[in-house]
Enzyme design. Sequence first.
Site, PDB file in Angstrom:
ATOM      1  N   LYS A 111       1.115  -1.746  -0.072  1.00  0.00           N
ATOM      2  CA  LYS A 111       0.096   0.443  -0.254  1.00  0.00           C
ATOM      3  C   LYS A 111       1.636   1.336  -0.079  1.00  0.00           C
ATOM      4  O   LYS A 111       0.291   2.308  -0.828  1.00  0.00           O
ATOM      5  CB  LYS A 111      -0.660   0.255   1.192  1.00  0.00           C
ATOM      6  CG  LYS A 111      -2.113  -0.858   1.249  1.00  0.00           C
ATOM      7  CD  LYS A 111      -3.309  -0.597   2.319  1.00  0.00           C
ATOM      8  CE  LYS A 111      -4.143  -1.984   2.313  1.00  0.00           C
ATOM      9  NZ  LYS A 111      -5.017  -1.895   3.050  1.00  0.00           N
ATOM     10  N   LYS A 192      -3.664 -10.818  -6.469  1.00  0.00           N
ATOM     11  CA  LYS A 192      -5.018 -10.848  -6.433  1.00  0.00           C
ATOM     12  C   LYS A 192      -6.026 -10.010  -6.288  1.00  0.00           C
ATOM     13  O   LYS A 192      -5.702  -8.593  -6.579  1.00  0.00           O
ATOM     14  CB  LYS A 192      -4.482 -11.037  -4.282  1.00  0.00           C
ATOM     15  CG  LYS A 192      -4.678  -9.212  -4.002  1.00  0.00           C
ATOM     16  CD  LYS A 192      -4.673  -9.556  -2.803  1.00  0.00           C
ATOM     17  CE  LYS A 192      -4.739  -8.134  -1.784  1.00  0.00           C
ATOM     18  NZ  LYS A 192      -5.021  -7.979  -0.771  1.00  0.00           N
ATOM     19  N   LYS A 195      -9.762  -4.165  -5.555  1.00  0.00           N
ATOM     20  CA  LYS A 195     -10.426  -2.786  -5.232  1.00  0.00           C
ATOM     21  C   LYS A 195     -11.199  -2.472  -6.915  1.00  0.00           C
ATOM     22  O   LYS A 195      -9.815  -2.907  -7.712  1.00  0.00           O
ATOM     23  CB  LYS A 195     -10.994  -1.686  -4.356  1.00  0.00           C
ATOM     24  CG  LYS A 195     -10.713  -2.301  -2.920  1.00  0.00           C
ATOM     25  CD  LYS A 195     -10.500  -0.976  -2.369  1.00  0.00           C
ATOM     26  CE  LYS A 195     -10.190  -1.172  -0.679  1.00  0.00           C
ATOM     27  NZ  LYS A 195      -9.509  -2.937  -1.116  1.00  0.00           N
TER      28      LYS A 195
HETATM   29  P1  TYM Z   1     -10.055  -6.413   3.576  1.00  0.00           P
HETATM   30  O1  TYM Z   1     -10.962  -5.592   4.496  1.00  0.00           O
HETATM   31  O2  TYM Z   1      -9.320  -6.025   2.687  1.00  0.00           O
HETATM   32  O3  TYM Z   1     -10.852  -8.239   2.880  1.00  0.00           O
HETATM   33  C1  TYM Z   1     -11.708  -9.120   3.580  1.00  0.00           C
HETATM   34  C2  TYM Z   1     -11.578 -10.076   3.603  1.00  0.00           C
HETATM   35  O4  TYM Z   1     -11.936 -10.541   2.557  1.00  0.00           O
HETATM   36  C3  TYM Z   1     -10.165 -10.900   1.445  1.00  0.00           C
HETATM   37  N1  TYM Z   1      -9.889 -11.138   0.683  1.00  0.00           N
HETATM   38  C4  TYM Z   1      -9.254 -12.256  -0.413  1.00  0.00           C
HETATM   39  N2  TYM Z   1      -9.458 -13.450  -0.275  1.00  0.00           N
HETATM   40  C5  TYM Z   1      -9.360 -14.476  -1.529  1.00  0.00           C
HETATM   41  N3  TYM Z   1      -9.707 -13.639  -2.494  1.00  0.00           N
HETATM   42  C6  TYM Z   1      -8.576 -12.443  -2.471  1.00  0.00           C
HETATM   43  N4  TYM Z   1      -8.449 -11.747  -3.739  1.00  0.00           N
HETATM   44  C7  TYM Z   1      -9.004 -11.137  -1.077  1.00  0.00           C
HETATM   45  N5  TYM Z   1      -9.135 -10.002  -1.295  1.00  0.00           N
HETATM   46  C8  TYM Z   1      -9.621  -9.828  -0.435  1.00  0.00           C
HETATM   47  C9  TYM Z   1      -9.517 -10.777   2.988  1.00  0.00           C
HETATM   48  O5  TYM Z   1      -8.643 -11.787   3.169  1.00  0.00           O
HETATM   49  C10 TYM Z   1     -10.301 -10.655   4.076  1.00  0.00           C
HETATM   50  O6  TYM Z   1     -10.702 -12.088   4.974  1.00  0.00           O
HETATM   51  N6  TYM Z   1      -6.952  -5.716   7.363  1.00  0.00           N
HETATM   52  C11 TYM Z   1      -8.176  -6.827   6.253  1.00  0.00           C
HETATM   53  C12 TYM Z   1      -9.613  -5.790   7.760  1.00  0.00           C
HETATM   54  C13 TYM Z   1      -9.360  -6.358   9.260  1.00  0.00           C
HETATM   55  C14 TYM Z   1      -9.794  -7.795   9.806  1.00  0.00           C
HETATM   56  C15 TYM Z   1      -9.691  -7.646  11.537  1.00  0.00           C
HETATM   57  C16 TYM Z   1      -9.418  -9.314   9.300  1.00  0.00           C
HETATM   58  C17 TYM Z   1      -9.150  -5.454  10.409  1.00  0.00           C
HETATM   59  N7  TYM Z   1      -8.690  -5.923  11.584  1.00  0.00           N
HETATM   60  C18 TYM Z   1      -9.567  -8.684  12.163  1.00  0.00           C
HETATM   61  C19 TYM Z   1      -9.493 -10.296   9.583  1.00  0.00           C
HETATM   62  C20 TYM Z   1      -9.657  -9.448  11.531  1.00  0.00           C
HETATM   63  C21 TYM Z   1      -8.968  -6.708   5.658  1.00  0.00           C
HETATM   64  O7  TYM Z   1      -8.315  -4.953   5.421  1.00  0.00           O
HETATM   65  O8  TYM Z   1      -9.415  -7.174   4.834  1.00  0.00           O
END
Ligand code: TYM
Length: 326
Positions: A111, A192, A195
């Site tokens: 990022k 991956k 957005k």
């Molecule tokens: P975030 O918001 O980017 O994504 C949410 C969930 O979606 C999964 N994900 C994917 N899985 C498979 N293929 C992909 N291309 C893909 N893109 C996203 C992510 O692995 C995630 O499970 N930091 C975290 C949010 C967070 C969190 C937490 C997660 C904050 N606190 C505590 C677990 C526990 C995040 O940015 O996810």
Amino acid sequence: MTRVFSGIQPSGDLHLGNLLGALVNWERMQHEHESVFCVVDLHALTLPKDPATLRRTTLQLSQLLIAVGIDPERCVLFVQSQVPEHAQLAWLMECTVSFGELSRMTAFKDKSSRNEFISGALFTYPALQAADILLYDTDFVPVGDDQRQHVEITRDIAERFNSRYGTTFVVPAHVIPPAGARVMDLQNPDRKMSKSEVSPAGTVNVLEDFASIEKKFKRAVTDSDGEVRYDVDAKAGVSNLLSILAAATGGDPAALAGGYTQYGPLKSDTAAAVIELLRPIQARFAELEADPAETSRLLRLGADKAREVASVTLRRAQENIGLLAY
Ligand code: TYM
């Protein structure tokens, strides 16, 4: 009963990676564990956001989670900023994690290389994530593969805190889904899916219209050898389609490959399976969108339930680290 916690950021549209990598698993796990799910709006602030957009996407994402089947009656569903204990515990986590550990986070490297303004919070992001997880005495964290490192650093923080100040936190484990853990971009299958602003043609959104979804799968990048085989390294595009088809239908990607001799039918079947998965979600979302006050009410109830647990853990951590009781 074991407890599950996970979170998702209200930034950008909800895409197929989020759905197959995380939310499908959340939905399933809420029937098997005590489950706590959180829309992490404070995490979204680590990159500058327009305030009106953040408010809208936070509410919309909450409605989408309910539309996917996350049931606020069955689990605790809430918005992170409405439970102040998250920000409070995050400070103690920042004081427990090291600069070196934070410097090794690949999400930060990624990022910070793509954005002009790099906030301090983007760097300390994993400390807030650790607070999210540890506040609920979490046993399991269902996430996609890209979040594995963040759960590992949470374990390290918990273990360090426990050894310095006495047992305070449950040390959690991550749970990665068998299929859908890494949904790749349809145009750049080595990257991956993320957005839609980053790669509009390679990202499929949960609220996208079906004609557009069909078009994106039809144009998905494959390769020129013409063989349908599950081989992530040698055949990233084809393997991604097989993984999506498997995750959407509950099958196995390598076994599904045997049913195809050409790319065209694989693409159209994958598009059809995704559309069938999204159809009821989109319909339910349209109903929920018409009544935002009801969603806000459910989220307030969720935050109240979350605070009951979070406040006890926070107090324990504050006491153990040597802050004066109040
Ligand atoms: P975030 O918001 O980017 O994504 C949410 C969930 O979606 C999964 N994900 C994917 N899985 C498979 N293929 C992909 N291309 C893909 N893109 C996203 C992510 O692995 C995630 O499970 N930091 C975290 C949010 C967070 C969190 C937490 C997660 C904050 N606190 C505590 C677990 C526990 C995040 O940015 O996810």
